[in-house]
Write a protein that holds these residues in place. Structure first.
Motif, mmCIF file in Angstrom:
data_model
loop_
_atom_site.group_PDB
_atom_site.id
_atom_site.type_symbol
_atom_site.label_atom_id
_atom_site.label_comp_id
_atom_site.label_asym_id
_atom_site.label_seq_id
_atom_site.Cartn_x
_atom_site.Cartn_y
_atom_site.Cartn_z
ATOM 1 N N PRO A 138 -3.819 -3.527 -10.579
ATOM 2 C CA PRO A 138 -4.949 -3.681 -9.669
ATOM 3 C C PRO A 138 -4.828 -2.833 -8.409
ATOM 4 C CG PRO A 138 -4.314 -5.811 -10.544
ATOM 5 C CD PRO A 138 -3.266 -4.835 -11.009
ATOM 6 N N LEU A 139 -3.600 -2.623 -7.922
ATOM 7 C CA LEU A 139 -3.447 -1.796 -6.729
ATOM 8 C C LEU A 139 -3.868 -0.349 -7.008
ATOM 9 C CD1 LEU A 139 -0.693 -1.697 -4.072
ATOM 10 C CD2 LEU A 139 -1.223 0.402 -5.278
ATOM 11 N N LEU A 140 -3.432 0.190 -8.151
ATOM 12 C CA LEU A 140 -3.766 1.572 -8.473
ATOM 13 C C LEU A 140 -5.272 1.751 -8.686
ATOM 14 C CD1 LEU A 140 -0.783 2.516 -10.810
ATOM 15 C CD2 LEU A 140 -1.216 3.331 -8.488
ATOM 16 N N THR A 141 -5.905 0.783 -9.339
ATOM 17 C CA THR A 141 -7.357 0.894 -9.518
ATOM 18 C C THR A 141 -8.079 0.748 -8.185
ATOM 19 O OG1 THR A 141 -7.494 -1.465 -10.091
ATOM 20 C CG2 THR A 141 -7.290 0.088 -11.906
ATOM 21 N N ALA A 142 -7.552 -0.076 -7.288
ATOM 22 C CA ALA A 142 -8.154 -0.207 -5.957
ATOM 23 C C ALA A 142 -8.037 1.100 -5.184
ATOM 24 C CB ALA A 142 -7.488 -1.347 -5.184
ATOM 25 N N ARG A 143 -6.901 1.761 -5.301
ATOM 26 C CA ARG A 143 -6.725 3.041 -4.607
ATOM 27 C C ARG A 143 -7.694 4.097 -5.145
ATOM 28 N NH1 ARG A 143 -2.426 3.994 -1.080
ATOM 29 N NH2 ARG A 143 -2.765 6.223 -1.428
ATOM 30 N N SER A 144 -8.020 4.014 -6.417
ATOM 31 C CA SER A 144 -8.984 4.971 -6.975
ATOM 32 C C SER A 144 -10.362 4.778 -6.366
ATOM 33 C CB SER A 144 -9.052 4.821 -8.499
ATOM 34 O OG SER A 144 -9.712 3.621 -8.876
ATOM 35 N N ARG A 145 -10.585 3.587 -5.772
ATOM 36 C CA ARG A 145 -11.868 3.306 -5.114
ATOM 37 C C ARG A 145 -11.771 3.489 -3.598
ATOM 38 N NH1 ARG A 145 -11.312 -1.201 -8.598
ATOM 39 N NH2 ARG A 145 -10.861 -2.540 -6.802
ATOM 40 N N GLY A 146 -10.679 4.052 -3.127
ATOM 41 C CA GLY A 146 -10.553 4.350 -1.711
ATOM 42 C C GLY A 146 -9.876 3.281 -0.879
ATOM 43 N N VAL A 147 -9.254 2.274 -1.522
ATOM 44 C CA VAL A 147 -8.513 1.241 -0.799
ATOM 45 C C VAL A 147 -7.073 1.718 -0.633
ATOM 46 C CG1 VAL A 147 -7.713 -1.155 -0.831
ATOM 47 C CG2 VAL A 147 -9.970 -0.580 -1.752
ATOM 48 N N HIS A 148 -6.650 1.985 0.581
ATOM 49 C CA HIS A 148 -5.348 2.595 0.838
ATOM 50 C C HIS A 148 -4.245 1.552 0.975
ATOM 51 C CE1 HIS A 148 -7.746 6.237 2.524
ATOM 52 N NE2 HIS A 148 -7.623 6.291 1.205
ATOM 53 N N ALA A 149 -4.070 0.783 -0.085
ATOM 54 C CA ALA A 149 -3.006 -0.221 -0.128
ATOM 55 C C ALA A 149 -1.729 0.432 -0.656
ATOM 56 C CB ALA A 149 -3.413 -1.389 -1.018
ATOM 57 N N VAL A 150 -0.582 -0.076 -0.201
ATOM 58 C CA VAL A 150 0.706 0.527 -0.561
ATOM 59 C C VAL A 150 1.678 -0.555 -1.032
ATOM 60 C CG1 VAL A 150 2.625 1.966 0.228
ATOM 61 C CG2 VAL A 150 0.334 2.311 1.194
ATOM 62 N N PHE A 151 2.304 -0.329 -2.167
ATOM 63 C CA PHE A 151 3.318 -1.219 -2.739
ATOM 64 C C PHE A 151 4.628 -0.964 -1.992
ATOM 65 C CE2 PHE A 151 5.541 -3.303 -6.288
ATOM 66 C CZ PHE A 151 4.559 -4.114 -6.845
ATOM 67 N N ILE A 152 5.196 -1.997 -1.355
ATOM 68 C CA ILE A 152 6.351 -1.767 -0.484
ATOM 69 C C ILE A 152 7.599 -2.568 -0.864
ATOM 70 C CG2 ILE A 152 5.019 -1.042 1.529
ATOM 71 C CD1 ILE A 152 5.171 -3.910 2.580
#
Length: 339
Positions: free
Chosen positions: A91-105
């Motif tokens: 879900p994080l990677l698909t969100a980033r494809s929509r412009g959500v700049h979330a980062v797995f830390i």
């Protein structure tokens, strides 16, 4: 008179202590952590860090909010309603494809914490056997959906063509879906599977061994937070890391269960079951590579996650900034402090 004097002194001391506690609480920085399901055990390092005072040591007061699935966690982060969350990598990677700049830390589930489960007495032995069948999931866009797609595509089967994914919920609804033969398999987390077994649905895992490397949910924040307040990220993850270390100590089991009870009392009503569930969830946090520290995010598997999402149609193309979607910077720094 002496008794009255002592009582007065005790009351004064109590007032001073209470005032000090209020002052300390006011000095703590309040932040919000969003989790994808109502479980303290699934987010065990966070609840242990709260209970043991590790966050307080860092000057933080952590409020836990429960939402429905990884997609909702990422929405909360993007909207500024949470500072940190625990979604899955898919879900994080698909969100980033929509412009959500979330980062797995921080990787809290170093091993796959999902499995493709069938009823124990069913004829299904492999994912290929589920061709033409319905596979249940707890949420519509949670990490378990991406995991199911990944496993099935590894067997050459595509969702919507060769099998059907159906959102059935977890716990009671998932149990009912099995018993009514609405689903032939269920993409379940360790916790989901344990609950189903407790409810009388004996399960068998048909997930091929090679999918164990596909790590599960982890700690995520927004890139803006990393850039504007890296000290906050370090403080939060130090608390999480200390919680992980505490959890791994078998002598700390009962204290850990007490902390979970403080967060979700209903989850610990059956303490023996909760203890067994904690053991199962905790086991998924141990890195596959013994040379890796807890929390480490393997870059090669991160790339494999993207490849699987593209193969399943969840991503239309590779991300321009795949490396920007995760960082081991904080893990490396914090783990070095505890070596």
């Amino acid at each position: 008179m002496f008794a009255r004097k002592m009582l007065g002194t005790a009351a004064a001391i109590g007032m001073i202590a209470a005032s000090a506690a209020v002052a300390m609480a006011q000095d703590l920085q309040q932040i919000t952590f969003a989790q994808p399901s109502a479980s303290a055990i699934n987010s065990f390092p966070v609840f242990i860090a709260i209970g043991e005072g590790y966050f307080e040591d860092e000057g933080l007061e952590v409020q836990v909010e429960t939402v429905n699935g990884s997609g909702a966690v990422l929405q909360a982060l993007a909207a500024g309603q949470a500072d940190f969350g625990r979604p899955g990598p898919g879900p994080l990677l698909t969100a980033r494809s929509r412009g959500v700049h979330a980062v797995f830390i921080y990787n809290t589930a170093a091993r796959a914490n999902f499995g493709l489960m069938v009823q124990e007495d069913s004829a299904f032995q492999t994912p290929e056997d589920l061709s033409g069948k319905v596979i249940g999931t707890g949420t519509a866009d949670g990490a378990e959906v991406g995991f199911a797609r990944n496993v099935m595509s590894g067997s050459g089967l595509e969702a919507g063509e060769d099998y059907t994914l159906m959102t059935v919920g977890d716990g009671g609804p998932a149990t009912a879906a099995f018993l009514r033969n609405e689903i032939s398999a269920y993409s379940a987390s360790v916790a989901d599977a344990a609950v189903l077994v407790q409810r009388g649905v004996a399960l068998r895992d048909v997930t091929p061994d090679e999918f164990a490397r596909f790590f599960g949910n982890g700690i995520v924040t927004m890139n803006e937070t990393i850039q504007s307040d890296p000290e906050l990220v370090e403080k939060f993850l130090r608390g999480v890391h200390r919680g992980m270390i505490f959890a791994m100590g078998e002598a700390n089991r009962e204290a850990s269960l007490d902390h979970f009870a403080a967060g979700f009392p209903q989850e610990i009503e059956d303490r023996d079951f909760a203890s067994a569930l904690f053991t199962a969830v905790r086991s998924k946090s141990v890195p596959i590579d013994p040379a890796s520290s807890m929390g480490y995010i393997p870059p090669e598997v991160w790339s494999e996650w993207q490849d699987s999402l593209i193969a399943n149609g969840d991503l239309s193309a590779p991300l321009d900034d795949l490396d920007a979607a995760f960082t081991n910077e904080f893990v490396d720094k914090i783990s070095a402090e505890f070596e």
